[in-house]
Write a protein that holds these residues in place. Structure first.
Motif, PDB file in Angstrom:
ATOM      1  N   GLU A  65      45.358  39.759  49.763  1.00 46.57           N
ATOM      2  CA  GLU A  65      46.678  40.164  48.415  1.00 46.57           C
ATOM      3  C   GLU A  65      45.597  41.214  47.294  1.00 46.57           C
ATOM      4  N   SER A  66      45.923  38.955  46.608  1.00 47.02           N
ATOM      5  CA  SER A  66      45.952  38.658  45.470  1.00 47.02           C
ATOM      6  C   SER A  66      44.201  38.911  45.083  1.00 47.02           C
ATOM      7  N   THR A  67      43.485  38.902  45.787  1.00 51.54           N
ATOM      8  CA  THR A  67      42.397  39.350  45.073  1.00 51.54           C
ATOM      9  C   THR A  67      41.958  40.472  45.415  1.00 51.54           C
ATOM     10  N   GLU A  68      42.357  41.034  46.220  1.00 52.96           N
ATOM     11  CA  GLU A  68      42.067  42.561  46.196  1.00 52.96           C
ATOM     12  C   GLU A  68      43.560  42.971  44.433  1.00 52.96           C
ATOM     13  N   ARG A  70      43.966  42.020  41.938  1.00 52.32           N
ATOM     14  CA  ARG A  70      42.948  41.050  40.478  1.00 52.32           C
ATOM     15  C   ARG A  70      41.555  41.825  40.555  1.00 52.32           C
ATOM     16  N   THR A  71      40.742  42.047  41.680  1.00 53.08           N
ATOM     17  CA  THR A  71      39.945  43.473  41.164  1.00 53.08           C
ATOM     18  C   THR A  71      40.747  44.716  40.285  1.00 53.08           C
ATOM     19  N   VAL A  72      41.628  45.470  41.929  1.00 53.68           N
ATOM     20  CA  VAL A  72      41.844  46.279  41.114  1.00 53.68           C
ATOM     21  C   VAL A  72      42.657  45.986  39.505  1.00 53.68           C
ATOM     22  N   GLU A  74      41.182  44.414  37.077  1.00 53.22           N
ATOM     23  CA  GLU A  74      40.422  44.492  36.566  1.00 53.22           C
ATOM     24  C   GLU A  74      39.688  46.005  36.177  1.00 53.22           C
ATOM     25  N   TRP A  75      39.017  46.718  37.784  1.00 56.28           N
ATOM     26  CA  TRP A  75      38.532  47.703  37.900  1.00 56.28           C
ATOM     27  C   TRP A  75      39.776  48.522  36.279  1.00 56.28           C
ATOM     28  N   HIS A  76      41.360  48.881  36.069  1.00 54.89           N
ATOM     29  CA  HIS A  76      42.349  49.895  35.730  1.00 54.89           C
ATOM     30  C   HIS A  76      41.745  48.678  34.245  1.00 54.89           C
ATOM     31  N   LYS A  77      41.542  48.130  33.505  1.00 55.15           N
ATOM     32  CA  LYS A  77      41.094  47.313  32.695  1.00 55.15           C
ATOM     33  C   LYS A  77      40.231  47.920  32.260  1.00 55.15           C
ATOM     34  N   ASN A  78      39.200  48.229  32.659  1.00 56.33           N
ATOM     35  CA  ASN A  78      38.434  48.663  32.499  1.00 56.33           C
ATOM     36  C   ASN A  78      37.955  50.330  31.969  1.00 56.33           C
TER      37      ASN A  78
END
Length: 119
Positions: A65-68, A70-72, A74-78
């Motif tokens: 969940e933490s990895t997910e 972080r991925t979300v 990062e995507w949101h930041k991008n």
């Protein structure tokens, strides 16, 4: 007298046998009690093992969940960065267009002034 001694020795031996039988009974009870304690400890150990496996699974789920997340994130930041770039690009283009329009207007005004001066 010898008979009395034999009877006394026999009575002493019987008392000793009874004492030993009492000890055997007490040891058997203690053994049963210890067997029950061993079984209880075995169940507790099994439960601890199950709890440990459950906690490992929870940790793995939390890590996933933490990895997910972080991925979300990062995507949101991008996405925000892309939106800011697009917004900035639009502002720059609008500013350039406005600047070009002002330049055209000034050139036109200058040409008009030159034309008046030349008349």
């Amino acid at each position: 007298k010898q008979l009395e001694e034999t009877l006394a020795a026999k009575a002493a031996k019987e008392a000793e046998v009874q004492d030993l039988e009492g000890l055997v009974i007490q040891l058997e009870r203690e053994k049963v009690k210890q067997d029950l304690e061993i079984q209880e400890l075995g169940r507790a150990k099994e439960q601890l093992s199950k709890d440990k496996q459950k906690q490992r699974k929870q940790i793995e789920e939390l890590l996933a969940e933490s990895t997910e997340l972080r991925t979300v994130a990062e995507w949101h930041k991008n996405q925000r960065v892309d939106a800011l770039k697009q917004s900035l690009s639009a502002v720059v283009q609008t500013t350039i267009a406005e600047q070009n329009e002002r330049e055209r207007a000034l050139r036109s005004e200058i040409q008009k002034l030159r034309a008046r001066m030349n008349q």
